[in-house]
Write an enzyme that holds these catalytic residues in place. Structure first.
Site, PDB file in Angstrom:
ATOM      1  N   ASP A  11       0.639  -1.080   0.169  1.00  0.00           N
ATOM      2  CA  ASP A  11       0.020  -0.010  -0.055  1.00  0.00           C
ATOM      3  C   ASP A  11       0.945   1.264   0.079  1.00  0.00           C
ATOM      4  OD1 ASP A  11      -2.613   1.259   0.127  1.00  0.00           O
ATOM      5  OD2 ASP A  11      -1.920   1.877   2.043  1.00  0.00           O
ATOM      6  N   GLU A  13       0.741   5.689   0.349  1.00  0.00           N
ATOM      7  CA  GLU A  13       0.041   7.169   0.965  1.00  0.00           C
ATOM      8  C   GLU A  13       0.967   8.021  -0.114  1.00  0.00           C
ATOM      9  OE1 GLU A  13      -2.576   6.762   2.444  1.00  0.00           O
ATOM     10  OE2 GLU A  13      -2.272   4.761   3.220  1.00  0.00           O
ATOM     11  N   HIS A  61      -4.712  10.380   5.763  1.00  0.00           N
ATOM     12  CA  HIS A  61      -3.500   9.885   6.397  1.00  0.00           C
ATOM     13  C   HIS A  61      -2.806  10.578   7.483  1.00  0.00           C
ATOM     14  CE1 HIS A  61      -0.858  12.326   3.735  1.00  0.00           C
ATOM     15  NE2 HIS A  61      -1.518  11.682   2.541  1.00  0.00           N
ATOM     16  N   HIS A 156      -5.460   6.210   7.337  1.00  0.00           N
ATOM     17  CA  HIS A 156      -4.889   5.334   6.330  1.00  0.00           C
ATOM     18  C   HIS A 156      -3.515   5.410   6.741  1.00  0.00           C
ATOM     19  CE1 HIS A 156      -8.004   4.662   3.532  1.00  0.00           C
ATOM     20  NE2 HIS A 156      -8.729   5.516   4.225  1.00  0.00           N
ATOM     21  N   ASP A 161      -2.415  -0.704   6.584  1.00  0.00           N
ATOM     22  CA  ASP A 161      -3.336  -1.195   5.544  1.00  0.00           C
ATOM     23  C   ASP A 161      -2.791  -2.220   4.810  1.00  0.00           C
ATOM     24  OD1 ASP A 161      -4.792   1.194   6.317  1.00  0.00           O
ATOM     25  OD2 ASP A 161      -4.565   2.191   4.623  1.00  0.00           O
TER      26      ASP A 161
END
Length: 176
Positions: A11, A13, A61, A156, A161
């Protein structure tokens, strides 16, 4: 479904939604999925995006430019990241988004694209839509549907995640 000796949940960000408009990665999280389905080795890195973080992204986030400006740039961490994922099949929720950003970052450092390093990609968003037609398919919705404890995830985060994605992937692949 691709088979390989190594699966990695991944994942990212970002500073915003559009790498083609200059948005950049701010965090990469990866968790190896062992053959028994358990999480294995992990990789996590915050990244200096060399630009401000959009207000909308920061709400998702929680990372601000102030928090990221002292982190290494993507060019500084690309080698370690690529070594971690090399030869693996990546398990990504909404792969188009993450791969788009990763490919944009790799292009900035003349390192090719993700396909040069990985065996393939399994998109759990697409998998969820196939296995659970008509039902919500966000990571949050899947955690709720599969009764996965996501209480530690207030915002997040690439690593948390990825950890949740390991569990989601295991349960999705058990569905008929």
């Amino acid at each position: 479904m691709p088979t390989c000796s190594r699966l990695i949940a991944l994942d990212t960000e970002t500073t915003g939604l559009y790498p083609q408009c200059g948005d950049r990665l701010i965090s990469i999280g990866c968790v190896e999925i062992l053959t028994n389905g358990e999480p294995g080795a992990s990789y996590h890195q915050l990244i200096n995006p060399q630009r401000p973080v959009s207000v909308g992204a920061q709400r998702v986030h929680g990372y601000s430019w102030e928090m990221l400006k002292s982190q290494p740039r993507f060019a500084d961490i690309a080698g370690d990241f690529l070594n971690f994922i090399e030869g693996a099949t990546l398990v990504i929720h909404n792969a188009r988004f993450d791969i788009g950003f990763l490919n944009a970052e790799l292009a900035t450092v003349n390192r090719g694209c993700m396909a040069d390093y990985c065996e393939g990609v399994i998109d759990t968003l697409m998998l969820a839509r196939q296995k659970r037609p008509g039902k919500a398919a966000s990571l949050d919705a899947l955690c709720k549907a599969f009764k996965i404890d996501a209480s530690g995830r207030t915002l997040h985060g690439a690593l948390i995640d990825s950890m949740l994605l390991v569990q989601v992937y295991n349960l999705l692949t058990k569905l008929p």
